[in-house]
Design an enzyme around this catalytic site. Structure first.
Site, short mmCIF file in Angstrom:
data_model
loop_
_atom_site.label_atom_id
_atom_site.label_comp_id
_atom_site.label_asym_id
_atom_site.label_seq_id
_atom_site.Cartn_x
_atom_site.Cartn_y
_atom_site.Cartn_z
CG ASP A 195 -2.11 0.82 1.00
OD1 ASP A 195 -1.98 1.79 -0.11
OD2 ASP A 195 -3.13 0.89 1.67
C1 BGC Z 1 -5.12 3.17 0.32
C2 BGC Z 1 -5.12 2.20 -0.88
C3 BGC Z 1 -5.10 2.83 -2.23
C4 BGC Z 1 -3.84 3.74 -2.36
C5 BGC Z 1 -3.57 4.34 -3.72
C6 BGC Z 1 -3.47 4.17 0.05
O1 BGC Z 1 -3.90 5.18 0.73
O2 BGC Z 1 -4.87 2.69 1.31
O3 BGC Z 1 -6.44 1.59 -0.86
O4 BGC Z 1 -5.16 2.09 -3.38
O5 BGC Z 1 -3.96 4.56 -1.34
O6 BGC Z 1 -4.20 5.36 -3.87
#
Ligand code: BGC
Length: 763
Positions: free
Chosen positions: A290
């Site tokens: 993530d």
């Molecule tokens: C989130 C993810 C997301 C990623 C990209 C993160 O802060 O937890 O779910 O896909 O950002 O935007």
């Protein structure tokens, strides 16, 4: 393998129920060894420098980098494998051209984006999609999202979110399919199929990403990013199955979660991303971290510095680093020092290249720059968004006020901050959908009852009362109360602004925000019928408002076409059929409260005492008491699976073919479902089971199947479901997935809290 057949006796047809096939029995293409692709990968990797390999493992966000020329230079030098948040097709093509023509090996980029519930045409938030109990709609909606997003150059979405959540304080409950493992698995598989389509190399196919692996939805206290404490059995029985189902369905990528579980951050947990995902499940796509979660292992206190974080993540099996820059900055040195083997790096690169090959990016990396003009907000996309919104709305209470009869209304008051706000009805995670494409409830009601409708004209008074959900404007409430006095009926649209749910937007208090409750109270004082429509990102604690309302509709942020869907339901052109994918607590103090909990030794028997009944200076006693709150009882406000219709349904003649089964048998279930009311309607019939005994304690009920069944008024249908006993397997005392012998109870009902049980034996 699970195969679940439904026999339609009347027509004598044998239909395979798709959901179960998708979940358990279809061999995903991703598992088929594509020898040509593997050879091409080997060839390519053998030509790559270590720096180029590490470049493939690096994902950057186009709006969080020093500027366009920096990105272009990095692509040219092979230092970037994937870009997120680039949605301009011209720019995507330009970057791909640099990657193809100016980098040494011409490896295409993978462009990713959070396309969570639609791209331009916004569908209900995933929690609302779950309320449809309609995987066909969810799959078709994901296909629409893919068609629109790929026309902007996006070939990878960070969806579906498969986090089970038993805590509505957690803002991200909006992004998932609720509290149930089976429902989440079915919906997750539907989304994967929809995004990826029949042929992953088709330009309209978008790689799915099953996230967040794993346990993230159990964040302590419902506070985002917080620690979880999920023992292996709970992980395997409740939190992992949706991911396993998504992998079986061919999901090309998996994202690790932010949380640490029992002290181990997911991004550094080799047991999860290697042992389970790769070895047990045979996953052949790639794992992405993530956002910055590699680096955040330092903040967790799990790694001392970026080099250690990078080492832990890559050794755990995290192939791509999203926005930590830890791989690009540290990996080369780690390999040179022998702390990470080049073999480990090669494996990661191969996983990433495999996805790029399967997406056909090497043959066709470019997007047709004109295509989006046809795809964005195409009429059929809007129609599907409306259908999804219609089925996502849950009727929670109704004294007969709904559906409204326009013939009997001269003046209608429409009030509340969610009545005419095209932005707030879209919900969380909307980067690309535009508010001016939304049709609001007010606009839809005006259209429905206006001159062109051919209906009797109703005078519609719009008095918002409050400008937004947190607004406390008393003068506005007073204006709405005054308008209520001369109305024949009142529809109040309240709820949550989009920004009050979603990532990092958790709440400790789930009551309606601002003056919204006072607004309902104030219009109620007019004595006129009040219909409350709640438009929100999570279950709210709405007992008081439910009591004040003649009818209550709950709409998880319904998206672009939420207005027309709600208007059709309010005026009876459509009949509600949504069911709750999550338990609604009476008060936040009851959380976690979920239907599929284990039985205690002293389960609640409907015998709660209340605070008022306890004598002053009463003596200490526990005997006869069970698990409940003195001040809030043991029951939720509305149970999982609950939802009313404008008609009623009766379940009769529930029967099974035998009284005892062996582990490899299939059980045949029959029941009659009758529409006992005056209008046509669709019921979501739900099948729950309970193992009365086990080597470990089992939930008091678990959903294992459901089906939407449309019925005309007065119609009865005999439904037959065939269920392999294997579907009842669970992770037992020896940590093996097993069907245990013993007595099982089974319910077929319209929600998780009703129905008579039928018993059988497994031996
Ligand atoms: C989130 C993810 C997301 C990623 C990209 C993160 O802060 O937890 O779910 O896909 O950002 O935007």
């Amino acid at each position: 393998m699970y195969v679940f057949f439904k026999k339609n006796k009347r027509k004598g047809r044998l239909l395979m129920v798709l959901t179960a096939c998708l979940l358990y029995s279809c061999t995903p293409t991703v598992h088929r060894q594509d020898k040509e692709v593997e050879k091409a990968i080997e060839r390519l990797v053998s030509q790559m420098t270590l720096e180029e390999k590490i470049g493939q493992m690096n994902q950057i966000s186009s709006f969080n980098t020093p500027g366009n020329s920096w990105v272009e230079d990095a692509v040219k030098d092979g230092r970037i494998g994937s870009i997120l948040n680039e949605v301009d097709p011209v720019r995507v093509n330009n970057l791909q051209k640099i990657a193809l023509d100016s980098s040494r090996l011409g490896i295409p980029l993978l462009i990713g984006r959070d396309v969570i519930h639609g791209f331009k045409t916004i569908f209900p938030i995933p929690l609302g999609l779950a309320a449809t109990f309609n995987p066909r709609l969810v799959e078709e909606g994901a296909r629409v999202a893919a068609i629109e997003a790929t026309s902007a150059g996006v070939r990878w979405t960070f969806s579906p979110m498969l986090d089970i959540s038993r805590d509505p304080r957690w803002g991200r409950i909006a992004e998932g399919f609720g509290e149930d493992t089976y429902l989440t698995s079915v919906m997750g598989v539907a989304m994967v199929k929809g995004y990826q389509g029949q042929d992953l190399s088709h330009p309209s196919a978008m790689a799915a990403c099953a996230k967040h692996f794993v346990g993230y939805g159990a964040a302590e206290g419902g506070r985002d990013y917080n620690s979880t404490y999920l023992p292996e059995r709970l992980l395997r029985n409740v939190y992992l199955p949706p991911f396993h189902a998504a992998v079986r369905a061919g999901a090309m990528t998996v994202m690790t979660s932010f949380n640490d579980n029992d002290g181990i951050p997911s991004t550094g947990n080799r047991w999860l991303t290697h042992n389970i995902l790769r070895e047990e499940w045979g996953f052949s796509g790639f794992v992405v971290s993530d956002w910055a979660s590699v680096h955040e292992m330092i903040t967790h206190g799990f790694a001392a510095h970026p080099a250690e974080a990078a080492r832990l993540a890559v050794q755990a099996g995290v192939d791509m680093d999203m926005m930590s820059f830890a791989y690009v900055s540290e990996m080369e040195q780690l390999v040179k020092e022998g702390k990470v083997s080049e073999k480990t790096v090669n494996k990661a690169v191969k996983n990433i290249l495999r996805v790029k090959f399967r997406l056909g990016l090497f043959e066709n990396p470019y997007v047709n720059e004109e295509l989006h003009k046809e795809t964005f907000y195409a009429p059929e996309h809007l129609a599907l968004a409306k259908e999804s919104a219609l089925e996502s709305v849950v009727l929670l209470s109704n004294d007969g006020t709904l559906p409204l009869d326009a013939e009997k209304i001269n003046t209608l008051l429409v009030t509340g901050p969610m009545a005419d706000d095209g932005y707030e009805q879209l919900g969380t995670w909307v980067f690309d959908g535009e508010e001016n494409a939304s049709v609001t409830p007010l606009a839809a009601i005006q259209e429905k009852l206006g001159e062109s409708s051919g209906r009797k004209r109703v005078r519609i008074v719009y008095e918002p009362g409050l400008k937004y959900s947190r607004d406390n404007d008393n003068a506005g409430i007073q204006r709405a109360a005054a308008a209520a006095r001369s109305a024949d009926a009142i529809i109040v649209f309240v709820g949550e602004e989009s920004i009050l749910s979603g990532e990092a937007h958790c709440l400790a208090d789930l009551n309606l925000q601002g003056g919204q409750s006072r607004l309902i109270q104030a219009v109620k004082e007019s004595g006129k019928p009040v219909i409350t429509v709640i438009v929100a990102g999570r279950p709210l604690t709405i007992k008081k408002e439910a009591d004040l309302s003649n009818a209550l509709l709950y709409s998880f942020h319904p998206g672009t076409m939420g207005g027309p869907a709600l208007a059709d339901l309010l005026f009876g052109d459509e009949v509600p059929s949504g069911k709750l994918p999550v338990t609604f607590p009476v008060t936040t103090g009851q959380i976690p409260i979920y239907y599929n909990h284990n039985s205690t030794g002293r389960p609640y028997q409907g015998n709660e005492t209340s605070l008022e009944n306890i004598p002053v200076r009463a003596g200490q006693t526990s005997l006869g008491n069970t698990g409940f709150y003195l001040d809030a009882g043991a029951q939720p406000l509305f149970p999982f699976g609950y939802g009313l219709s404008y008609t009623t349904f009766a379940y009769t003649n529930i029967r099974i073919d035998k009284v005892s089964y062996r582990q490899h048998d299939t059980i045949t279930l029959n029941f009659d479902l009758t529409n006992t009311g005056k209008s046509a309607g669709t019921e979501v019939a739900q099948l729950y089971v309970r193992h009365k005994t086990g080597s470990v304690t089992r939930p008091i009920k678990e959903l294992i199947f459901f089906e939407r069944i449309p019925l005309e008024s007065g119609q009865t249908r005999t439904i037959t479901w065939n269920m392999p006993i294997q579907n009842l397997a669970f992770w037992n005392l020896e940590m093996k997935e097993t069907v245990e012998t013993g007595q099982v109870e089974l319910w077929i009902a319209g929600d998780s809290a009703s129905g008579e049980s039928v018993r059988f034996e497994i031996n």
